[in-house]
Design an enzyme around this catalytic site. Structure first.
Site, PDB file in Angstrom:
ATOM      1  N   LYS A 299      30.418  45.090  37.239  1.00 15.82           N
ATOM      2  CA  LYS A 299      31.306  44.224  36.438  1.00 15.82           C
ATOM      3  C   LYS A 299      30.804  42.788  36.435  1.00 15.82           C
ATOM      4  O   LYS A 299      30.789  42.133  35.386  1.00 15.82           O
ATOM      5  CB  LYS A 299      32.720  44.297  37.023  1.00 15.82           C
ATOM      6  CG  LYS A 299      33.632  43.114  36.696  1.00 15.82           C
ATOM      7  CD  LYS A 299      34.957  43.285  37.398  1.00 15.82           C
ATOM      8  CE  LYS A 299      35.697  42.101  37.872  1.00 15.82           C
ATOM      9  NZ  LYS A 299      35.144  40.917  38.391  1.00 15.82           N
ATOM     10  N   ASN A 300      30.393  42.311  37.614  1.00 22.87           N
ATOM     11  CA  ASN A 300      30.045  40.893  37.719  1.00 22.87           C
ATOM     12  C   ASN A 300      28.634  40.570  37.216  1.00 22.87           C
ATOM     13  O   ASN A 300      28.180  39.434  37.301  1.00 22.87           O
ATOM     14  CB  ASN A 300      30.237  40.397  39.155  1.00 22.87           C
ATOM     15  CG  ASN A 300      31.717  40.372  39.502  1.00 22.87           C
ATOM     16  OD1 ASN A 300      32.563  40.440  38.610  1.00 22.87           O
ATOM     17  ND2 ASN A 300      32.023  40.270  40.789  1.00 22.87           N
TER      18      ASN A 300
ATOM     19  N   CYS B   2      41.310  36.587  39.538  1.00 28.01           N
ATOM     20  CA  CYS B   2      42.224  36.913  40.631  1.00 28.01           C
ATOM     21  C   CYS B   2      42.719  35.670  41.347  1.00 28.01           C
ATOM     22  O   CYS B   2      41.997  34.695  41.494  1.00 28.01           O
ATOM     23  CB  CYS B   2      41.493  37.832  41.619  1.00 28.01           C
ATOM     24  SG  CYS B   2      41.102  39.414  40.879  1.00 28.01           S
TER      25      CYS B   2
ATOM     26  N   ARG C  41      40.107  28.301  43.012  1.00 26.90           N
ATOM     27  CA  ARG C  41      39.089  28.643  42.006  1.00 26.90           C
ATOM     28  C   ARG C  41      38.891  27.537  40.959  1.00 26.90           C
ATOM     29  O   ARG C  41      39.073  27.752  39.753  1.00 26.90           O
ATOM     30  CB  ARG C  41      39.410  30.001  41.363  1.00 26.90           C
ATOM     31  CG  ARG C  41      39.563  31.081  42.408  1.00 26.90           C
ATOM     32  CD  ARG C  41      39.497  32.449  41.836  1.00 26.90           C
ATOM     33  NE  ARG C  41      38.136  32.895  41.554  1.00 26.90           N
ATOM     34  CZ  ARG C  41      37.850  34.071  41.014  1.00 26.90           C
ATOM     35  NH1 ARG C  41      38.822  34.910  40.684  1.00 26.90           N
ATOM     36  NH2 ARG C  41      36.615  34.422  40.788  1.00 26.90           N
TER      37      ARG C  41
ATOM     38  N   ASP D 112      33.969  40.344  48.440  1.00 26.06           N
ATOM     39  CA  ASP D 112      34.648  41.419  47.692  1.00 26.06           C
ATOM     40  C   ASP D 112      34.662  42.740  48.454  1.00 26.06           C
ATOM     41  O   ASP D 112      35.397  43.652  48.103  1.00 26.06           O
ATOM     42  CB  ASP D 112      33.967  41.616  46.330  1.00 26.06           C
ATOM     43  CG  ASP D 112      33.918  40.324  45.565  1.00 26.06           C
ATOM     44  OD1 ASP D 112      34.914  39.968  44.945  1.00 26.06           O
ATOM     45  OD2 ASP D 112      32.879  39.635  45.620  1.00 26.06           O
TER      46      ASP D 112
ATOM     47  N   ARG E 278      40.672  46.380  35.540  1.00 23.07           N
ATOM     48  CA  ARG E 278      39.774  45.257  35.240  1.00 23.07           C
ATOM     49  C   ARG E 278      38.373  45.519  35.766  1.00 23.07           C
ATOM     50  O   ARG E 278      37.383  45.045  35.203  1.00 23.07           O
ATOM     51  CB  ARG E 278      40.311  43.971  35.899  1.00 23.07           C
ATOM     52  CG  ARG E 278      41.232  43.162  35.032  1.00 23.07           C
ATOM     53  CD  ARG E 278      41.378  41.767  35.577  1.00 23.07           C
ATOM     54  NE  ARG E 278      40.088  41.137  35.784  1.00 23.07           N
ATOM     55  CZ  ARG E 278      39.788  40.323  36.791  1.00 23.07           C
ATOM     56  NH1 ARG E 278      40.672  40.036  37.697  1.00 23.07           N
ATOM     57  NH2 ARG E 278      38.604  39.791  36.880  1.00 23.07           N
TER      58      ARG E 278
HETATM   59  N1  EPU Z   1      33.911  26.844  43.617  1.00 17.38           N
HETATM   60  C1  EPU Z   1      34.272  25.525  43.476  1.00 17.38           C
HETATM   61  N2  EPU Z   1      34.046  24.922  42.264  1.00 17.38           N
HETATM   62  C2  EPU Z   1      33.501  25.581  41.200  1.00 17.38           C
HETATM   63  C3  EPU Z   1      33.117  26.922  41.360  1.00 17.38           C
HETATM   64  C4  EPU Z   1      33.347  27.550  42.590  1.00 17.38           C
HETATM   65  O1  EPU Z   1      34.769  24.918  44.409  1.00 17.38           O
HETATM   66  O2  EPU Z   1      33.330  24.969  40.130  1.00 17.38           O
HETATM   67  C5  EPU Z   1      34.161  27.536  44.901  1.00 17.38           C
HETATM   68  C6  EPU Z   1      35.238  28.633  44.748  1.00 17.38           C
HETATM   69  O3  EPU Z   1      36.540  28.101  44.807  1.00 17.38           O
HETATM   70  C7  EPU Z   1      34.926  29.559  45.899  1.00 17.38           C
HETATM   71  C8  EPU Z   1      33.402  29.437  46.031  1.00 17.38           C
HETATM   72  O4  EPU Z   1      33.019  28.253  45.321  1.00 17.38           O
HETATM   73  O5  EPU Z   1      35.532  29.114  47.073  1.00 17.38           O
HETATM   74  C9  EPU Z   1      32.630  30.598  45.505  1.00 17.38           C
HETATM   75  O6  EPU Z   1      33.004  30.878  44.155  1.00 17.38           O
HETATM   76  P1  EPU Z   1      31.960  31.451  43.100  1.00 17.38           P
HETATM   77  O7  EPU Z   1      31.775  30.439  42.018  1.00 17.38           O
HETATM   78  O8  EPU Z   1      30.776  31.940  43.829  1.00 17.38           O
HETATM   79  O9  EPU Z   1      32.764  32.681  42.508  1.00 17.38           O
HETATM   80  P2  EPU Z   1      32.938  33.093  41.000  1.00 17.38           P
HETATM   81  O10 EPU Z   1      31.673  32.941  40.247  1.00 17.38           O
HETATM   82  O11 EPU Z   1      34.186  32.494  40.438  1.00 17.38           O
HETATM   83  C10 EPU Z   1      32.152  35.573  41.314  1.00 17.38           C
HETATM   84  C11 EPU Z   1      32.778  36.912  41.108  1.00 17.38           C
HETATM   85  C12 EPU Z   1      33.807  37.159  42.178  1.00 17.38           C
HETATM   86  C13 EPU Z   1      33.133  37.095  43.544  1.00 17.38           C
HETATM   87  C14 EPU Z   1      32.414  35.735  43.707  1.00 17.38           C
HETATM   88  C15 EPU Z   1      31.633  35.655  45.002  1.00 17.38           C
HETATM   89  C16 EPU Z   1      32.670  37.171  38.722  1.00 17.38           C
HETATM   90  C17 EPU Z   1      33.394  37.251  37.429  1.00 17.38           C
HETATM   91  N3  EPU Z   1      33.413  36.948  39.802  1.00 17.38           N
HETATM   92  O12 EPU Z   1      33.223  34.645  41.195  1.00 17.38           O
HETATM   93  O13 EPU Z   1      34.280  38.484  41.985  1.00 17.38           O
HETATM   94  O14 EPU Z   1      34.103  37.227  44.544  1.00 17.38           O
HETATM   95  O15 EPU Z   1      31.527  35.521  42.605  1.00 17.38           O
HETATM   96  O16 EPU Z   1      30.670  36.662  45.068  1.00 17.38           O
HETATM   97  O17 EPU Z   1      31.456  37.340  38.792  1.00 17.38           O
HETATM   98  C18 EPU Z   1      35.846  40.203  41.884  1.00 17.38           C
HETATM   99  O18 EPU Z   1      34.974  40.882  41.317  1.00 17.38           O
HETATM  100  O19 EPU Z   1      36.946  40.683  42.271  1.00 17.38           O
HETATM  101  C19 EPU Z   1      35.613  38.792  42.133  1.00 17.38           C
HETATM  102  C20 EPU Z   1      36.577  37.945  42.494  1.00 17.38           C
END
Ligand code: EPU
Length: 438
Positions: free
Chosen positions: A23-24, A121, A126, A311, A419
């Protein structure tokens, strides 16, 4: 599908299921297709709701999407990309976090982008500050308004040097999708290097991008003037694979996950073995099973790749309620990912959450009042309960708990699980789980 499942627990899951593309990754590769001047084809695409959400957003922007869902093939033709109406995009507000990744491609194609309020989620604050800082550094103008964020590029975006405060997956993807067609060199320090990001780099390279990855979390991109479509088979969903593995362990079962691959799951497999689970790897997939005897307690810390994924944490915690002794889990990626343990406590699990960094090194949430460490004492028999699914991974974990518990649980809000888990009720059936739909 109805939103309520009655799960009759206590039967070990046993049999075979298949996982398809991650998915990601799939959702990001779909966005990358926007950057090409010719059509792209993505294979191994799962039928999950997030794919539908991104398809809808792409279509709003003039991308023609045709799908063969059974075969897992998506064709994306971006020849006639156009601006979408703000009201139409806004209808997607709250459905996913992917819209933020449309910025770079749309700025290159159209000179502007609109981002609605994001979904995803509820596992922490976030924020999107890294994303917006990146776009500004490329020369985009970011205008936050009441209904969302308007972004425009007054001229061609310019390559830049950026250091991320934390190796964020989304921010690294934002940078890649923006830098590939920016003018000149871009250098990202402290980049995320998750396998899904590496596969996105594979896709971008097929499209004509020039990207190098150093061993020290530095990614360099040499901007190019044009990109073409790609043909690519998505890497497997290692989160789904680990979720079924945890379900096998927790229920005392034996599940062959066709499509699961070892290299992306090294950290999970090590932990699975330490807890007392066994696995057998072949060319087609991985068999995960409970070999009998006691499961063992562990000390675990989630981390960015190559560490143990956040995850994977929620499904595994359910299995840890069945392990002998005290397990400690320190969540260092999201500040609020233990909310799902409330329902487990209601089912008889002994789990305490703490604000301190337990069991490992101090993390960035340590002094900030976030309940981000958990102590799980087991084994505890679980009993059936009425459960409301809180988020995608937490929801699947509740499902595992219901399958492990004696008696009949009512699990509400299961459509959230769609999802990210393809046909999960059909897979449960294939594994001999006993349940009724409302
Ligand atoms: N963060 C910030 N500012 C930003 C972006 C991120 O502070 O602008 C922080 C977040 O709050 C968090 C950390 O950085 O504490 C890591 O977040 P990251 O950006 O790595 O996560 P993401 O890209 O929003 C993706 C996956 C998540 C998975 C994370 C970590 C997708 C759509 N989502 O999220 O997947 O947990 O990377 O591997 O790719 C899931 O599949 O259930 C899921 C939540």
């Amino acid at each position: 599908m109805t939103d309520l499942l009655y799960v009759h627990g206590g039967t070990p899951l046993s049999g075979e299921i298949t996982v398809r593309g991650a998915k990601n990754f799939v959702s990001k590769a779909m966005v990358a297709a926007l950057l090409g001047e010719t059509p792209s084809e993505l294979r191994n695409v799962p039928q999950i709701r997030d794919v539908g959400v991104v398809t809808g957003l792409l279509e709003l922007h003039g991308v023609r999407v045709s799908a063969d869902p059974e075969a897992g093939v998506l064709r994306l033709d971006p020849t006639d990309v156009e601006s979408a109406h703000v009201a139409d995009i806004d209808a997607h507000a709250g459905s996913s976090r992917i819209p933020i990744l449309f910025c770079g491609p749309l700025l290159h194609r159209l000179g502007e982008a609109f981002i609605p309020d994001l979904g995803g989620c509820r596992i922490g604050d976030r924020p999107i500050n890294y994303h917006l800082d990146i776009l500004r550094q490329f020369g985009a103008v970011v205008d936050k308004r009441e209904n969302g964020i308007h972004i425009r590029a007054p001229r061609r975006l310019q390559g830049t040097k950026i250091t991320l405060p934390y190796p964020s997956v989304g921010a690294t993807e934002q940078l890649l999708l923006t830098a590939v067609r920016a003018e000149g060199m871009t250098e990202l320090t402290n980049a995320a290097i998750e396998p899904e990001i590496m596969d996105l780099i594979n896709v971008l390279q097929k499209m004509g991008a020039i990207i190098s990855v150093d061993t020290d979390r530095v990614i360099r991109i040499e901007g190019v003037d044009r990109l073409v479509g790609f043909q690519h088979t998505a890497l497997a969903d290692r989160i789904e694979a680990a979720s079924w593995a945890s379900a096998a362990l927790s229920t005392g079962g034996d599940v062959y996950v066709r499509g699961a691959t070892q290299p992306e799951m090294t950290a999970f497999l090590n932990t699975f073995r330490k807890v007392g689970g066994e696995f057998a790897i072949d060319d087609e997939g991985i068999r995960f099973f409970h070999p009998g005897g006691d499961l063992k307690s562990i000390v675990l810390e989630t981390d960015v790749h190559p560490g143990f994924m956040t995850d994977w944490q929620q499904p595994l915690v359910v299995a840890l309620t069945q392990a002998k002794g005290l397990s400690i889990v320190h969540e260092t990626v999201y500040e609020n990912r233990f909310g799902f343990t409330d329902a487990l406590r209601g089912m008889g699990a002994t789990i305490q959450v703490y604000k301190e960094c337990l069991g490992g090194r101090p993390c960035r949430f340590g002094q900030r009042n976030f309940s981000h460490s958990a102590v799980i004492s087991g084994p505890t028999p679980l009993t059936a309960a009425d459960i409301e699914v809180p988020d995608l991974r937490g929801g699947f974990s509740h499902l595992i708990a219901a399958l492990t518990a004696q008696g009949t649980s009512a699990v509400r809000g299961i459509s959230l699980i769609d999802r990210g888990y393809e046909n999960f009720t059909a897979k449960l059936e294939a594994l001999g789980a006993k349940f009724d739909r409302d």
